[in-house]
Motif scaffolding. Structure first.
Motif, PDB file in Angstrom:
ATOM      1  N   ALA A  15       0.832  -1.206   0.000  1.00 26.43           N
ATOM      2  CA  ALA A  15       0.000   0.000   0.000  1.00 26.43           C
ATOM      3  C   ALA A  15       0.866   1.255   0.000  1.00 26.43           C
ATOM      4  CB  ALA A  15      -0.933  -0.007   1.204  1.00 26.43           C
ATOM      5  N   THR A  16       2.001   1.198   0.701  1.00 25.42           N
ATOM      6  CA  THR A  16       2.920   2.336   0.733  1.00 25.42           C
ATOM      7  C   THR A  16       3.500   2.607  -0.645  1.00 25.42           C
ATOM      8  OG1 THR A  16       3.484   1.871   3.037  1.00 25.42           O
ATOM      9  CG2 THR A  16       5.018   3.253   1.799  1.00 25.42           C
ATOM     10  N   ALA A  17       3.901   1.543  -1.345  1.00 27.16           N
ATOM     11  CA  ALA A  17       4.453   1.687  -2.694  1.00 27.16           C
ATOM     12  C   ALA A  17       3.411   2.278  -3.639  1.00 27.16           C
ATOM     13  CB  ALA A  17       4.938   0.337  -3.213  1.00 27.16           C
ATOM     14  N   TYR A  18       2.173   1.828  -3.491  1.00 27.17           N
ATOM     15  CA  TYR A  18       1.098   2.340  -4.346  1.00 27.17           C
ATOM     16  C   TYR A  18       0.795   3.803  -4.024  1.00 27.17           C
ATOM     17  CZ  TYR A  18      -3.430   2.708  -6.664  1.00 27.17           C
ATOM     18  OH  TYR A  18      -4.470   3.110  -7.467  1.00 27.17           O
ATOM     19  N   PHE A  19       0.872   4.150  -2.753  1.00 24.40           N
ATOM     20  CA  PHE A  19       0.648   5.539  -2.342  1.00 24.40           C
ATOM     21  C   PHE A  19       1.658   6.469  -3.005  1.00 24.40           C
ATOM     22  CE2 PHE A  19       1.424   8.882   1.031  1.00 24.40           C
ATOM     23  CZ  PHE A  19       0.250   9.588   0.792  1.00 24.40           C
ATOM     24  N   MET A  20       2.923   6.067  -3.017  1.00 21.01           N
ATOM     25  CA  MET A  20       3.960   6.873  -3.682  1.00 21.01           C
ATOM     26  C   MET A  20       3.656   7.002  -5.177  1.00 21.01           C
ATOM     27  SD  MET A  20       8.068   6.186  -3.880  1.00 21.01           S
ATOM     28  CE  MET A  20       9.129   7.282  -4.827  1.00 21.01           C
ATOM     29  N   ARG A  21       3.247   5.898  -5.781  1.00 27.66           N
ATOM     30  CA  ARG A  21       2.900   5.931  -7.206  1.00 27.66           C
ATOM     31  C   ARG A  21       1.766   6.913  -7.477  1.00 27.66           C
ATOM     32  NH1 ARG A  21       0.266   0.731 -10.395  1.00 27.66           N
ATOM     33  NH2 ARG A  21      -1.159   1.958 -11.690  1.00 27.66           N
ATOM     34  N   ARG A  22       0.723   6.904  -6.634  1.00 30.36           N
ATOM     35  CA  ARG A  22      -0.413   7.789  -6.846  1.00 30.36           C
ATOM     36  C   ARG A  22      -0.019   9.264  -6.669  1.00 30.36           C
ATOM     37  NH1 ARG A  22      -3.559   7.654  -9.879  1.00 30.36           N
ATOM     38  NH2 ARG A  22      -5.466   8.337  -8.842  1.00 30.36           N
ATOM     39  N   ILE A  23       0.883   9.533  -5.763  1.00 28.62           N
ATOM     40  CA  ILE A  23       1.373  10.906  -5.595  1.00 28.62           C
ATOM     41  C   ILE A  23       2.036  11.381  -6.878  1.00 28.62           C
ATOM     42  CG2 ILE A  23       3.127  12.306  -4.438  1.00 28.62           C
ATOM     43  CD1 ILE A  23       2.501  10.742  -1.878  1.00 28.62           C
ATOM     44  N   ILE A  24       2.866  10.533  -7.456  1.00 27.77           N
ATOM     45  CA  ILE A  24       3.557  10.886  -8.700  1.00 27.77           C
ATOM     46  C   ILE A  24       2.553  11.075  -9.835  1.00 27.77           C
ATOM     47  CG2 ILE A  24       5.193  10.081 -10.450  1.00 27.77           C
ATOM     48  CD1 ILE A  24       6.615   8.566  -8.118  1.00 27.77           C
ATOM     49  N   GLU A  25       1.571  10.168  -9.925  1.00 27.99           N
ATOM     50  CA  GLU A  25       0.577  10.243 -11.004  1.00 27.99           C
ATOM     51  C   GLU A  25      -0.311  11.480 -10.898  1.00 27.99           C
ATOM     52  OE1 GLU A  25       0.005   5.446 -11.882  1.00 27.99           O
ATOM     53  OE2 GLU A  25      -1.357   6.473 -10.500  1.00 27.99           O
ATOM     54  N   LEU A  26      -0.557  11.947  -9.689  1.00 25.42           N
ATOM     55  CA  LEU A  26      -1.445  13.093  -9.489  1.00 25.42           C
ATOM     56  C   LEU A  26      -0.707  14.430  -9.470  1.00 25.42           C
ATOM     57  CD1 LEU A  26      -3.860  11.609  -6.781  1.00 25.42           C
ATOM     58  CD2 LEU A  26      -4.375  12.030  -9.199  1.00 25.42           C
ATOM     59  N   THR A  27       0.611  14.391  -9.587  1.00 27.92           N
ATOM     60  CA  THR A  27       1.409  15.621  -9.608  1.00 27.92           C
ATOM     61  C   THR A  27       1.540  16.139 -11.033  1.00 27.92           C
ATOM     62  OG1 THR A  27       2.693  14.885  -7.691  1.00 27.92           O
ATOM     63  CG2 THR A  27       3.626  16.657  -9.016  1.00 27.92           C
ATOM     64  N   ILE A 214      -9.526   5.896  -0.516  1.00 28.01           N
ATOM     65  CA  ILE A 214      -8.948   6.800   0.478  1.00 28.01           C
ATOM     66  C   ILE A 214      -7.489   7.128   0.168  1.00 28.01           C
ATOM     67  CG2 ILE A 214      -8.120   5.051   2.099  1.00 28.01           C
ATOM     68  CD1 ILE A 214     -10.117   8.189   3.101  1.00 28.01           C
ATOM     69  N   VAL A 215      -6.769   6.215  -0.493  1.00 23.46           N
ATOM     70  CA  VAL A 215      -5.390   6.498  -0.881  1.00 23.46           C
ATOM     71  C   VAL A 215      -5.338   7.634  -1.901  1.00 23.46           C
ATOM     72  CG1 VAL A 215      -3.518   5.599  -2.335  1.00 23.46           C
ATOM     73  CG2 VAL A 215      -4.190   4.362  -0.297  1.00 23.46           C
ATOM     74  N   ASP A 216      -6.300   7.654  -2.814  1.00 24.48           N
ATOM     75  CA  ASP A 216      -6.354   8.743  -3.787  1.00 24.48           C
ATOM     76  C   ASP A 216      -6.592  10.084  -3.093  1.00 24.48           C
ATOM     77  OD1 ASP A 216      -5.954   7.002  -5.862  1.00 24.48           O
ATOM     78  OD2 ASP A 216      -8.035   6.932  -6.507  1.00 24.48           O
ATOM     79  N   VAL A 217      -7.480  10.074  -2.101  1.00 25.92           N
ATOM     80  CA  VAL A 217      -7.766  11.302  -1.356  1.00 25.92           C
ATOM     81  C   VAL A 217      -6.520  11.780  -0.621  1.00 25.92           C
ATOM     82  CG1 VAL A 217      -9.117  12.313   0.522  1.00 25.92           C
ATOM     83  CG2 VAL A 217     -10.195  10.724  -1.071  1.00 25.92           C
ATOM     84  N   LEU A 218      -5.842  10.855   0.049  1.00 28.67           N
ATOM     85  CA  LEU A 218      -4.637  11.193   0.805  1.00 28.67           C
ATOM     86  C   LEU A 218      -3.527  11.675  -0.126  1.00 28.67           C
ATOM     87  CD1 LEU A 218      -3.659  11.128   3.773  1.00 28.67           C
ATOM     88  CD2 LEU A 218      -2.825   8.809   3.351  1.00 28.67           C
ATOM     89  N   ALA A 219      -3.376  11.002  -1.265  1.00 23.52           N
ATOM     90  CA  ALA A 219      -2.340  11.393  -2.221  1.00 23.52           C
ATOM     91  C   ALA A 219      -2.632  12.770  -2.809  1.00 23.52           C
ATOM     92  CB  ALA A 219      -2.239  10.356  -3.341  1.00 23.52           C
ATOM     93  N   ALA A 220      -3.893  13.018  -3.151  1.00 23.71           N
ATOM     94  CA  ALA A 220      -4.274  14.321  -3.711  1.00 23.71           C
ATOM     95  C   ALA A 220      -4.012  15.436  -2.715  1.00 23.71           C
ATOM     96  CB  ALA A 220      -5.740  14.298  -4.119  1.00 23.71           C
ATOM     97  N   ASP A 221      -4.294  15.182  -1.448  1.00 24.21           N
ATOM     98  CA  ASP A 221      -4.026  16.184  -0.413  1.00 24.21           C
ATOM     99  C   ASP A 221      -2.538  16.497  -0.344  1.00 24.21           C
ATOM    100  OD1 ASP A 221      -4.419  17.808   2.011  1.00 24.21           O
ATOM    101  OD2 ASP A 221      -3.512  16.107   3.059  1.00 24.21           O
ATOM    102  N   CYS A 222      -1.710  15.457  -0.368  1.00 23.66           N
ATOM    103  CA  CYS A 222      -0.263  15.668  -0.297  1.00 23.66           C
ATOM    104  C   CYS A 222       0.248  16.459  -1.499  1.00 23.66           C
ATOM    105  CB  CYS A 222       0.459  14.314  -0.214  1.00 23.66           C
ATOM    106  SG  CYS A 222       0.213  13.448   1.350  1.00 23.66           S
ATOM    107  N   VAL A 223      -0.285  16.140  -2.670  1.00 26.75           N
ATOM    108  CA  VAL A 223       0.134  16.857  -3.878  1.00 26.75           C
ATOM    109  C   VAL A 223      -0.253  18.326  -3.792  1.00 26.75           C
ATOM    110  CG1 VAL A 223      -0.190  17.068  -6.364  1.00 26.75           C
ATOM    111  CG2 VAL A 223       0.071  14.802  -5.340  1.00 26.75           C
ATOM    112  N   LYS A 224      -1.478  18.591  -3.352  1.00 30.29           N
ATOM    113  CA  LYS A 224      -1.933  19.980  -3.252  1.00 30.29           C
ATOM    114  C   LYS A 224      -1.119  20.768  -2.227  1.00 30.29           C
ATOM    115  CE  LYS A 224      -6.687  18.993  -4.695  1.00 30.29           C
ATOM    116  NZ  LYS A 224      -8.100  18.874  -4.269  1.00 30.29           N
TER     117      LYS A 224
END
Length: 240
Positions: A15-27, A214-224
Motif C-alpha cells: 500500500a505504501t508503494a502504491y501511495f507513492m505511485r499515486r502521488i507521482i501520477e497526481l502531480t 482513500i489512498v487517492d484522497v490522501l495522495a491528492a491532499d499531499c500533492v496539493k
C-alpha cells in the motif's frame, strides 16, 4: 518550488508503494525536478493497528509511529502523511508530537465528499476502523452518514485485506462485489475504500462505479500541499 513530503509507511508495504505511485501520477510535473521530494520510512515491523485497537494485542504501534515522525521532522520535511487509515486512530496524538502538519485522510475525504453533495457513504475498512467509528467521528460534522457491512460482510472485507492483499494472494472479487452491493442497496451513494490494502484491490481489478479510494484522497491532499496538482485530483470517484 515543491515542498518535501515525509511518509510513515510499511502499514502495509504494498500500500505504501502504491501511495507513492499515486502521488507521482497526481502531480502536474513536466520534469523530474517538478515532482515531490519524498522521504519514506517503509517500516512493516510497526505492531498491528487493528489488533491493538480491538484489544487482542497489548503492543501499541504509537511509539514506533511517533519515532518515525520525529525522524522525518529532523529531516526537515514540510508535511507528513501516513497511508494507513486504521493508524489514523492515533492521528491527533501523532500530530501533537511534532511541529509539522500531519495529513488527515479521513478529514480530507469528508471535505471532498461534502463539496460534492454526497450525504450517505458505505465504508469498507478494517474491524479496528469500523469498531472505533473513525469515519463517523469526522463525517458527522459534515452531516454525512456512514453505513457498514453486516457481520458476514465485514468478515469478507477483513478476508480481502488480510487473507488476500496482505498475504500476497489473488483477490477474490466475488467477496468485494457482494459487500459493495450490500452497501449500495442499503442506501449508500458511494463506497469508500477505507483501508489502504483495499486500494490494491482497486489497483489490480475493475471495481465499478461509485467508489472513492482513500489512498487517492490522501495522495491528492499531499500533492496539493507540496506541489502542483493535476485535474484528476478533483475527479477521484470512479465512474461507469
Amino acid at each position: 518550488m515543491t515542498k518535501k513530503l515525509g511518509i510513515i509507511g510499511g502499514l502495509g508495504p504494498m500500500a505504501t508503494a502504491y501511495f507513492m505511485r499515486r502521488i507521482i501520477e497526481l502531480t502536474d510535473a513536466a520534469t523530474d525536478q517538478e515532482n515531490i521530494e519524498m522521504i519514506i520510512y517503509n517500516c512493516p515491523s510497526i505492531p498491528d493497528r487493528t489488533g491493538y485497537i480491538l484489544g487482542t494485542s497489548e503492543e501499541s504501534p504509537l511509539p514506533k509511529i511517533t519515532e518515525l515522525a520525529h525522524n522525518l521532522e529532523h529531516a526537515n520535511v514540510d508535511y507528513i502523511a501516513m497511508p494507513c487509515i486504521t493508524a489514523h486512530y492515533f492521528h491527533d496524538q501523532l500530530a501533537d508530537s511534532v511541529f509539522i502538519p500531519v495529513s488527515n485522510g479521513i478529514k480530507e475525504a469528508a471535505q471532498y465528499i461534502y463539496e460534492r453533495g454526497i450525504t450517505k457513504v458505505g465504508i469498507m475498512a478494517t474491524d479496528g476502523t469500523a469498531s472505533m467509528h473513525l469515519f463517523d467521528s469526522v463525517f458527522k460534522d459534515y452531516d454525512i452518514k456512514c453505513l457498514y457491512p453486516d457481520e458476514a460482510g465485514q468478515k469478507q472485507v477483513m478476508s480481502l485485506i488480510y487473507d488476500d492483499v496482505k498475504a500476497g494472494k489473488p483477490v477474490d472479487m466475488d467477496k468485494f462485489f457482494q459487500v459493495k452491493s450490500q452497501l449500495l442497496e442499503a442506501g449508500a451513494d458511494i463506497i469508500i475504500l477505507g483501508c489502504t490494502e483495499l486500494s490494491i484491490v482497486k489497483r489490480d481489478n475493475e471495481v465499478g462505479p461509485k467508489v472513492l479510494d482513500i489512498v487517492d484522497v490522501l495522495a491528492a491532499d499531499c500533492v496539493k500541499k507540496c506541489a502542483k496538482a493535476r485535474p484528476e485530483c478533483d475527479n477521484l470517484i470512479t465512474e461507469v
